[in-house]
Design an enzyme around this catalytic site. Structure first.
Site, mmCIF file in Angstrom:
data_model
loop_
_atom_site.group_PDB
_atom_site.id
_atom_site.type_symbol
_atom_site.label_atom_id
_atom_site.label_comp_id
_atom_site.label_asym_id
_atom_site.label_seq_id
_atom_site.Cartn_x
_atom_site.Cartn_y
_atom_site.Cartn_z
ATOM 1 N N SER A 1 -6.725 -19.404 -11.756
ATOM 2 C CA SER A 1 -7.362 -20.189 -12.793
ATOM 3 C C SER A 1 -7.341 -19.525 -14.313
ATOM 4 O O SER A 1 -7.728 -19.729 -15.209
ATOM 5 C CB SER A 1 -8.595 -20.806 -12.622
ATOM 6 O OG SER A 1 -9.669 -19.787 -12.098
ATOM 7 N N LYS B 1 -11.790 -14.676 -20.335
ATOM 8 C CA LYS B 1 -11.539 -16.228 -19.700
ATOM 9 C C LYS B 1 -12.738 -17.099 -19.956
ATOM 10 O O LYS B 1 -13.768 -16.471 -20.030
ATOM 11 C CB LYS B 1 -11.454 -15.784 -18.068
ATOM 12 C CG LYS B 1 -11.298 -17.237 -17.594
ATOM 13 C CD LYS B 1 -10.877 -17.155 -15.941
ATOM 14 C CE LYS B 1 -10.629 -18.245 -15.342
ATOM 15 N NZ LYS B 1 -10.525 -17.741 -13.728
ATOM 16 N N SER C 1 -7.729 -16.469 -7.987
ATOM 17 C CA SER C 1 -7.368 -16.732 -9.676
ATOM 18 C C SER C 1 -7.366 -15.694 -10.475
ATOM 19 O O SER C 1 -6.860 -15.830 -11.775
ATOM 20 C CB SER C 1 -8.796 -17.538 -10.130
ATOM 21 O OG SER C 1 -8.826 -19.017 -9.533
#
Length: 446
Positions: free
Chosen positions: A158, A83, A182
């Site tokens: 996210s 990420k 997330s």
């Protein structure tokens, strides 16, 4: 039986085939890069591809396999994604904002460092909203990520780039972070497995914007891969003073255990006693929002003069939060400590709590929040009532795929364990995976 396309194999299977010389690391990396090249323009899961370096490392991994007596790590030759909130040495990390468009860190985060040391090959960086501020995935640098199940829907956030990548067969193992859901929210939205370990189980460095509630963990297609990642990545790191000491757990080995004798609140029978409950805990959302948003607002405050580089919704959140007196943030910490007494008492009776992961189906791509559920307005974060609580408590929690809406969108089930009971959450996830297999369910784009 081996898949014709190695991209649909689990990381555990890929590693085993590489060790037995039935799969070439270079073949695996090349087929993954080709698949990313084909599908990523449609879903925008990856924002950076580390192709040249990945191929160099794959060639080196291939040479190592051919050497007699070579010691191969548990992820030898296996690609993984990271990420874009997680720092990567020598590889751009933007945190999802133009403000850090050219940021190139000088070190790897501990989880990335450990996956590499285990033989893993970092294939690229996945999309995220700015500092993970919402449960969807879009930003001013790279635009929106789309859900492989339906391209007009969000893959959650996210860690939405990671969830979209796993769902579309663009890497079996990805690194996500979770400050209020997330990892679990996008796992639910994209129909994959997401595991938020106990706070500090996997070290997190440098501190995230919402450091005291932020966890780092694996996003995968199978529970076994998440357990393998935890075996590799768990343990203390002096750079993270809140990282937990090693506990000698063997997470992958624990998956075969049964759940007999456990008390589980609310779900289908998994061979244990099940009660449908309504805990009636007071809401912790105000407390979580103050801590979570306070961290992001503080991180972004020095950049307010560059307003055109901040999304309008995020800018409003920052300005609103910065108007709060400091005592409100401190009070949220006291409220957090006091609120812990409710789940503490609950988990004295129950071993596991199961809930929906989120309160709605994946909404339209590009929106920050759904705004309403079943025609009823909800607050900005009101559609994620089940996940932030366990960032406040630091308890381990996972999202497992458990079905689809009538429109064919994935639904997730959250599994929460007692403090530090990571092994039990993984074991329960594996039991559910055996009872309700999800691995062969793939989006048409895949």
């Amino acid at each position: 039986m081996r898949e014709n396309d190695p991209n649909w194999l689990s990381a555990t299977e890929q590693a085993a085939l590489i060790r037995s010389r039935k799969l070439s690391p270079l073949e695996l990396v090349d087929t993954l890069l080709a698949r990313i090249d084909k599908l990523n323009p449609r879903i925008n899961a990856f924002v950076l591809i580390n192709a040249d370096q990945a191929r160099r490392e794959a060639r080196a991994a291939e040479r190592a396999v051919g050497k007699r007596g070579a010691k191969l790590g548990p992820l030898h030759g296996v690609p993984f994604g990271v990420k874009d909130l997680v720092v990567t040495k020598g590889v751009r990390t933007t945190f999802g904002t133009p403000l850090y468009r050219d940021n190139v860190p000088a070190e790897d985060a501990p989880m990335v460092e450990r996956l590499k040391a285990a033989g893993g090959i970092m294939i690229g960086k996945t999309n995220t909203p700015t500092f993970g501020w919402i449960g969807a995935t879009h930003n001013l640098v790279f635009g929106p990520t789309r859900n492989p199940w339906q391209l007009d829907r969000t893959p959650g956030g996210s860690s939405g780039g990671a969830s979209a990548a796993v769902a579309a067969g663009l890497g079996a193992l990805h690194v996500g972070t979770d400050g209020g859901g997330s990892i679990r929210i996008p796992a639910s939205c994209a129909g994959i497995y997401g595991f938020k370990p106990s706070y500090g189980r996997i070290p997190l460095h440098p501190p995230s914007a919402a450091w005291s509630v932020s966890h780092i963990g694996p996003m995968t297609r199978t529970v076994a891969d998440a357990a393998l990642a935890l075996d590799i990545c768990a343990g203390p790191d002096e750079r993270d003073p809140y990282s937990l000491p090693a506990d000698d757990a063997r997470y992958a080995r624990a998956l075969a255990g049964d759940l007999k004798g456990l008390r589980v609140a609310y779900t289908d029978d998994l061979g244990c006693r099940v009660d449908e409950v309504q805990p009636k805990w007071p809401s912790m959302m105000e407390c979580w929002e103050q801590i979570f948003c306070g961290g992001i607002a503080t991180r972004m405050a020095p950049h307010l003069e560059q307003r055109d580089l901040i999304e309008p919704g995020l800018l409003r959140l920052i300005e609103m939060t910065l108007k709060n007196p400091p005592t409100r943030y401190v009070q949220a910490w006291f409220d957090r400590l006091n609120w812990w007494q409710h789940p503490r008492a609950f988990f004295e009776k129950y071993d596991l709590l199961l809930t929906p992961t989120i309160a709605c189906a994946p909404f339209k791509v590009g929106l920050d929040t759904p705004g309403a559920i079943a025609g009823r307005a909800v607050s900005f974060y009101g559609w994620i009532p089940f996940t932030p609580a366990f960032n406040l408590t630091g308890q381990p929690a996972a999202s497992v795929p458990c079905g689809f809406t009538k429109d064919g969108l994935p639904i997730g089930l959250q599994i929460v364990g007692r403090r530090f009971a990571d092994t039990l959450v993984l074991r329960a996830s594996a039991a559910f995976e055996r009872a309700r297999p999800w691995r062969q369910q793939r989006p048409a784009i895949g």
